[in-house]
Motif scaffolding. Structure first.
Motif, PDB file in Angstrom:
ATOM      1  N   THR A 133      32.048  44.156  52.048  1.00 46.96           N
ATOM      2  CA  THR A 133      31.016  43.460  51.285  1.00 46.96           C
ATOM      3  C   THR A 133      30.955  42.033  51.786  1.00 46.96           C
ATOM      4  O   THR A 133      31.980  41.371  51.921  1.00 46.96           O
TER       5      THR A 133
ATOM      6  N   LYS B 149      28.924  38.216  51.445  1.00 50.16           N
ATOM      7  CA  LYS B 149      28.071  37.351  50.628  1.00 50.16           C
ATOM      8  C   LYS B 149      28.016  35.985  51.310  1.00 50.16           C
ATOM      9  O   LYS B 149      29.051  35.442  51.689  1.00 50.16           O
TER      10      LYS B 149
ATOM     11  N   LYS C  65      34.485  27.272  41.842  1.00 47.66           N
ATOM     12  CA  LYS C  65      33.247  27.953  42.257  1.00 47.66           C
ATOM     13  C   LYS C  65      33.574  28.971  43.355  1.00 47.66           C
ATOM     14  O   LYS C  65      33.096  30.099  43.331  1.00 47.66           O
TER      15      LYS C  65
ATOM     16  N   ALA D  17      35.238  31.962  41.901  1.00 49.64           N
ATOM     17  CA  ALA D  17      34.269  32.867  41.264  1.00 49.64           C
ATOM     18  C   ALA D  17      33.560  33.715  42.317  1.00 49.64           C
ATOM     19  O   ALA D  17      33.366  34.926  42.118  1.00 49.64           O
ATOM     20  N   TYR D  18      33.175  33.096  43.443  1.00 50.26           N
ATOM     21  CA  TYR D  18      32.572  33.861  44.545  1.00 50.26           C
ATOM     22  C   TYR D  18      33.533  34.947  45.029  1.00 50.26           C
ATOM     23  O   TYR D  18      33.131  36.078  45.293  1.00 50.26           O
TER      24      TYR D  18
ATOM     25  N   ASP E  23      36.054  36.458  43.416  1.00 45.64           N
ATOM     26  CA  ASP E  23      36.187  37.547  42.445  1.00 45.64           C
ATOM     27  C   ASP E  23      34.942  38.433  42.457  1.00 45.64           C
ATOM     28  O   ASP E  23      35.036  39.661  42.382  1.00 45.64           O
ATOM     29  N   ASP E  24      33.777  37.820  42.586  1.00 43.35           N
ATOM     30  CA  ASP E  24      32.517  38.561  42.602  1.00 43.35           C
ATOM     31  C   ASP E  24      32.451  39.511  43.792  1.00 43.35           C
ATOM     32  O   ASP E  24      32.231  40.712  43.640  1.00 43.35           O
ATOM     33  N   VAL E  25      32.657  38.986  44.994  1.00 33.89           N
ATOM     34  CA  VAL E  25      32.534  39.808  46.196  1.00 33.89           C
ATOM     35  C   VAL E  25      33.648  40.858  46.257  1.00 33.89           C
ATOM     36  O   VAL E  25      33.420  41.995  46.673  1.00 33.89           O
TER      37      VAL E  25
ATOM     38  N   SER F  17      35.098  42.284  43.664  1.00 36.79           N
ATOM     39  CA  SER F  17      34.808  43.346  42.688  1.00 36.79           C
ATOM     40  C   SER F  17      33.756  44.318  43.222  1.00 36.79           C
ATOM     41  O   SER F  17      33.837  45.518  42.964  1.00 36.79           O
ATOM     42  N   ILE F  18      32.808  43.812  43.994  1.00 38.75           N
ATOM     43  CA  ILE F  18      31.789  44.695  44.580  1.00 38.75           C
ATOM     44  C   ILE F  18      32.443  45.636  45.585  1.00 38.75           C
ATOM     45  O   ILE F  18      32.162  46.847  45.589  1.00 38.75           O
TER      46      ILE F  18
ATOM     47  N   THR G  76      39.599  43.070  37.228  1.00 34.19           N
ATOM     48  CA  THR G  76      40.552  42.311  38.028  1.00 34.19           C
ATOM     49  C   THR G  76      41.908  42.383  37.344  1.00 34.19           C
ATOM     50  O   THR G  76      42.039  41.969  36.195  1.00 34.19           O
TER      51      THR G  76
END
Length: 171
Positions: A14, A16, A35, A38-39, A41-43, A45-46, A58
Motif C-alpha cells: 500500500t 500513500k 501527523k 497517523a499517516y 497507522d492509516d497506510v 491498516s490498509i 492496531t
C-alpha cells in the motif's frame, strides 16, 4: 477451522503520498511527528486489511524511527507491506520516503513496524492467510520477523508488569 490460503506479501503493498503544507508542520518547518504517525497507522491498516479482508485493529506500534526531517514543500510517500503473519495477527512494515519536489532528491525519512489483529464479524480475532516473500527485501523482512516478534513479546510483558505496578493506585 477453515483452511486459509497463502498470499504473496506484494498483494498487501500500500502506497500513500502527501504534500507537506504549513498546517502540517511545526515551528521548525518540518512535518509534525504525530501527523506522520497517523499517516503510518492509516497506510499500515490498509495493508493489513488487504491481507485479512476483514476489519483490523492496531495491537501495537513497535517502533517509529524518525531518521530525517520532512520539510514544508516536500512530498512524503509511505510504503506499507505485511511482513509476517501469525494465526490472527500480522506485522506491517512502513517505509517513509521524503522527496524534495523541486530537486527530486529522495531519502528514507522514517521506518516503522506495527502489529495488527484481524477481527471477524463477531468482533473477535479471526484467522488470516499466511504471507510469503518473493523479493530479496521481502525475504529479509520476513526472515527477521521472528527476532522482532520475540522483542515485542518481551516488551509486552514489561508493559503488563508496569500496569500491575501502577494499578495499585486505582484500587
Amino acid at each position: 477451522m477453515e483452511q486459509v490460503k497463502k498470499k504473496p506479501m506484494k498483494e498487501t503493498l500500500t502506497i500513500k503520498t502527501s504534500h507537506v503544507f504549513p498546517p502540517d508542520a511545526n515551528h521548525l518547518g518540518t512535518l509534525f511527528g504525530g501527523k506522520l504517525m497517523a499517516y503510518i497507522d492509516d497506510v499500515a491498516s490498509i495493508a493489513a486489511i488487504k491481507l485479512a479482508r476483514n476489519p483490523v485493529v492496531t495491537a501495537s506500534t513497535d517502533s517509529v524511527d524518525f531518521i530525517k526531517p520532512i520539510k514544508i514543500g516536500d512530498s512524503v510517500t509511505l510504503e506499507a507491506i505485511v511482513t509476517w503473519t501469525g494465526n490472527t495477527s500480522m506485522e506491517v512494515f512502513v517505509k517513509v520516503i521524503a522527496e524534495q519536489l523541486l530537486t527530486g532528491k529522495k531519502a528514507v525519512a522514517a521506518l516503522s513496524f506495527l502489529t495488527f489483529v484481524a477481527l471477524g464479524e463477531d468482533g473477535k480475532p479471526t484467522v488470516i492467510p499466511e504471507v510469503f516473500p518473493e523479493t530479496d527485501e521481502e525475504k529479509w523482512l520476513h526472515q527477521t520477523a521472528s527476532r522482532r516478534a520475540a522483542h515485542r513479546k518481551s516488551r509486552k510483558q514489561e508493559s503488563k508488569d508496569l500496569v500491575a505496578f501502577f494499578s495499585h493506585n486505582f484500587n
